[in-house]
Design an enzyme around this catalytic site. Structure first.
Site, PDB file in Angstrom:
ATOM      1  N   LEU A  79       0.860  -1.198   0.000  1.00  0.00           N
ATOM      2  CA  LEU A  79       0.000   0.000   0.000  1.00  0.00           C
ATOM      3  C   LEU A  79       0.895   1.246   0.000  1.00  0.00           C
ATOM      4  O   LEU A  79       0.946   1.995   0.970  1.00  0.00           O
ATOM      5  CB  LEU A  79      -0.934  -0.038   1.215  1.00  0.00           C
ATOM      6  CG  LEU A  79      -2.126   0.936   1.162  1.00  0.00           C
ATOM      7  CD1 LEU A  79      -2.893   0.826  -0.130  1.00  0.00           C
ATOM      8  CD2 LEU A  79      -3.054   0.690   2.339  1.00  0.00           C
ATOM      9  N   HIS A  80       1.656   1.408  -1.086  1.00  0.00           N
ATOM     10  CA  HIS A  80       2.540   2.562  -1.227  1.00  0.00           C
ATOM     11  C   HIS A  80       2.195   3.248  -2.535  1.00  0.00           C
ATOM     12  O   HIS A  80       1.441   2.727  -3.336  1.00  0.00           O
ATOM     13  CB  HIS A  80       4.017   2.156  -1.344  1.00  0.00           C
ATOM     14  CG  HIS A  80       4.460   1.088  -0.419  1.00  0.00           C
ATOM     15  ND1 HIS A  80       5.553   0.318  -0.680  1.00  0.00           N
ATOM     16  CD2 HIS A  80       3.969   0.667   0.758  1.00  0.00           C
ATOM     17  CE1 HIS A  80       5.726  -0.535   0.297  1.00  0.00           C
ATOM     18  NE2 HIS A  80       4.776  -0.363   1.183  1.00  0.00           N
ATOM     19  N   ALA A  81       2.856   4.366  -2.761  1.00  0.00           N
ATOM     20  CA  ALA A  81       2.894   4.975  -4.085  1.00  0.00           C
ATOM     21  C   ALA A  81       1.501   5.104  -4.698  1.00  0.00           C
ATOM     22  O   ALA A  81       0.587   5.602  -4.055  1.00  0.00           O
ATOM     23  CB  ALA A  81       3.816   4.156  -4.992  1.00  0.00           C
ATOM     24  N   MET A 106      10.005   4.097   0.530  1.00  0.00           N
ATOM     25  CA  MET A 106       9.436   5.125   1.425  1.00  0.00           C
ATOM     26  C   MET A 106      10.466   6.190   1.732  1.00  0.00           C
ATOM     27  O   MET A 106      10.158   7.376   1.795  1.00  0.00           O
ATOM     28  CB  MET A 106       9.000   4.501   2.743  1.00  0.00           C
ATOM     29  CG  MET A 106       7.951   3.459   2.590  1.00  0.00           C
ATOM     30  SD  MET A 106       6.512   4.167   1.809  1.00  0.00           S
ATOM     31  CE  MET A 106       5.546   2.721   1.770  1.00  0.00           C
TER      32      MET A 106
END
Lengths: 91, 570
Positions: A14-16, B121
């Site tokens: 659940l990134h970007a 990140m």
């Protein structure tokens, strides 16, 4: 309060892009929705409409998350959010 | 007229108006409070509105961008109004903190969290800090720290330029770069050479020139003058005439006596390769394969890699293409390969070393290179970056053989590799000197640091001695070789920035380097100067340079022996 669980389908987690798509969708509905890793205490849940909060959770592909809202009429909206999480946006 | 003198890093003379890169935003002071007359509610509203302004601006940019850049901008735009960021800032405003300080601290906290997560990140933490700066700039009513936007082409003046600043640099708008800091190996210098922009670095005082002032810039001599007169206009006209002479390479690198020194190009993808082929490069001396990987959060698949490499090979049918395997780490982090938390990334797990910590990626890349090579007529060589020992060279050669690649080689960037080239070349077929890293490691000076620019100079006699040691290693290796058939040493080339400096190219040829690889823009000038000296003359100049007491003395001695430089305005 209603709850839904979902398994993260996007291969990058659940990134970007997956996070921004989800946060935008969560921001567009009226109810306040939170998201947390399954099994984590309720007070560690974060705002579902914050991409930065989603990224900080660091949820990976295949992990299970819980969506919660205090608005008992938002069941359908939660279902729509589950669909987004269970779609691979990185394919 | 007022003149400033810096270090010229890319030739060319232009006249145009100065536009300043806005200075980096100053941090709002720790403990800065709301002004007495401002209610927290008013400050919170201003903060929200500033965030919305930044979001709108970034979304507008995203709409004009393409590919990976577009996605990054879209995600960054969302950060500007992100509830977590804005709520945290407003909480601080409600305790009396100024809006600027509040968003600064809130952004810092989010960025720290992301950094702590590492990998992808950690890279995004820069975007949070960028958004934070933009919001503070809007709150203060000052320009955001980015390249200014003007219709008339201009000369960009800055303290120094970072990769993030130059990502949006439009060479049709910016006609020259001038920085007060930085050095000949700084990011500004590399960008200038890649874009073919006249550039002067380390020109103290230029940040004081008033915005809009007409200035003359000479990227060869390092002179920057305000209010140019007739002499400067004439110099620009003269340059334009010479530039047309220096604009074409005929495709044959050689010395005055006919000694062949093939001139190849450094490329980072198929588009570069096509441009290099159009500029008559005699092959590719360095294919940087990072283009295939950077910006990817996962390893690209086999078919994608084969297509990407084949795109480059097909631009050079029948010619040599030297592929450098993935060089991740240090200034090129990759989330699936490198550890962003290393205390000394330049001395860490980077280049070939990532095969130790993440085995498999290299073998799969070699398999893709082999498949692409099999479907094209280019003569494909492969080399590993950051090799330090003969054992590593042997391991890499074994991986190449397993993949069916016949010509394995190594980059010589670590001084230990230069000093043990004789043993390294027992295992591989060629060596290629990466002078940028070789210089930073020989001098123990970070390439990006302006104050260390004088150390970070490939003219340093110690660096030239390491080049000499590598060539001598190749000569010694062939003498000790068991094979009686081989009589000539294995080739040693140069693919660093040093090869693009025409005077240094003569020195490298004199030291026995067999090929030079550079940005295609440098080919005509390097070819023109090489053609004015014979091999014995080049050797004599190389001897003088290696024996010099300093980089400055080496450069002066060689320039004095090369009258062609002044004649060509180089």
């Amino acid at each position: 309060m209603i709850e839904r669980t979902a398994t993260i389908a996007s291969t990058v987690g659940l990134h970007a892009r997956p996070a921004s798509i989800f946060a935008e969708a969560a921001g567009a509905i009226d109810a306040e929705v939170t998201i947390a890793r399954a099994g984590d205490p309720v007070d560690e849940a974060v705002d579902a409409d914050s991409m930065l909060a989603l990224m900080s959770l660091g949820v990976e592909h295949g992990e299970v998350v819980v969506l919660r809202t205090g608005d008992d009429t938002a069941g359908e909206a939660l279902d729509a959010l589950v669909t987004i999480l269970e779609t691979n946006h990185d394919a | 007229m007022h003149s400033f003198v810096g270090v010229g890093v890319f030739r060319g003379r232009v006249i145009g108006p100065v536009r300043h890169m806005p200075p980096a935003l100053a941090e709002p002071p720790v403990g800065e409070r709301l002004e007495g007359s401002t209610a927290p509610e008013t400050a919170a509203a201003a903060l929200k509105s500033a965030g919305a302004t930044v979001k709108e601006l970034l979304q507008e940019r995203a709409s004009r961008a393409e590919g990976a850049g577009k996605e990054v901008l879209e995600a960054t735009a969302l950060m500007a109004t992100d509830p977590m960021l804005i709520k945290a800032a407003i909480k601080l405003v409600n305790t009396g903190t100024s809006a600027e300080r509040a968003i600064w601290e809130a952004g810092e906290a989010v960025a720290d969290t992301l950094k702590g997560l590492g990998g992808y990140m950690a890279e995004r933490s820069h975007d949070v800090l960028d958004v934070r700066s933009r919001i503070v700039a809007v709150l203060r009513g000052v320009p955001a720290p980015e390249i200014p936007d003007f219709a008339e082409p201009f000369i960009l003046v800055a303290e120094d330029l970072a990769p993030a600043d130059t990502a949006t640099l439009d060479p049709s708008k910016v006609i020259a770069l001038v920085t007060a800091g930085g050095g000949p190996q700084s990011h500004t210098a590399i960008i200038a050479r890649n874009l073919g922009l006249p550039a002067v670095v380390a020109a103290a005082g230029v940040t004081g020139i008033a915005d809009g002032t007409q200035v003359f810039v000479d990227g060869a001599t390092g002179v920057v003058s305000t209010d140019p007169g007739a002499a400067e206009h004439a110099a620009v006209a003269e340059w334009q005439e010479k530039a047309s002479l220096l604009s074409v390479f005929d495709g044959s690198g050689r010395l005055a006596d006919g000694t062949l020194i093939p001139l190849l190009a450094n490329v980072g993808g198929a588009k570069d390769a096509q441009e290099a082929a159009a500029a008559n490069a005699q092959g590719v001396g360095l294919l940087r394969t990072e283009f295939c990987f950077l910006g990817n959060s996962t390893e690209p698949g086999h078919a994608d890699q084969v297509a990407a490499y084949k795109g480059v090979f097909d631009a050079f049918p029948g010619k040599k293409v030297v592929v450098r395997t993935l060089d991740a780490g240090a200034d090129k982090p990759l989330p699936f390969l490198t550890d962003a938390t290393e205390p000394n990334p330049a001395l860490g797990v980077r280049g070939y070393r990532t095969d130790l910590t993440t085995p498999g990626v290299l073998a799969r890349q070699l398999a893709a290179i082999a498949d692409a090579a099999a479907s094209s007529s280019a003569e494909v060589w492969v080399m590993a970056p950051m090799v330090s020992t003969a054992a590593e060279a042997a391991d890499f050669a074994a991986l190449c053989t397993a993949a069916g690649l016949r010509v394995p080689g190594v980059m010589v960037e670590v001084p230990s590799a230069a000093l043990t080239a004789r043993h390294i070349l027992d295992h591989v077929e060629f060596a290629s000197l990466g002078t940028n890293d070789l210089t930073q490691y020989a001098m123990a000076a970070d390439r990006q640091l302006g104050p260390l620019a004088a150390l970070n100079d490939p003219w340093q006699p110690a660096v030239l001695a390491l080049v000499q040691a590598t060539v001598e290693g190749a000569v010694s290796q062939v003498k000790h070789s068991a094979s009686l058939e081989t009589t000539s040493p294995k080739p040693v080339g140069v693919c660093g920035e040093a090869a693009a400096d025409p005077a240094l190219a003569v020195v490298l040829a004199g030291l026995g380097v067999s090929t030079l690889s550079m940005t295609q823009r440098a080919l005509p000038a390097v070819a023109a100067v090489l053609r004015t000296v014979t091999l014995p003359q080049a050797r004599a100049l190389a001897d003088r340079a290696v024996a010099a007491a300093s980089a400055a003395e080496a450069r002066e001695l060689v320039r004095a022996g090369l009258p062609a430089l002044a004649e060509l305005g180089l």
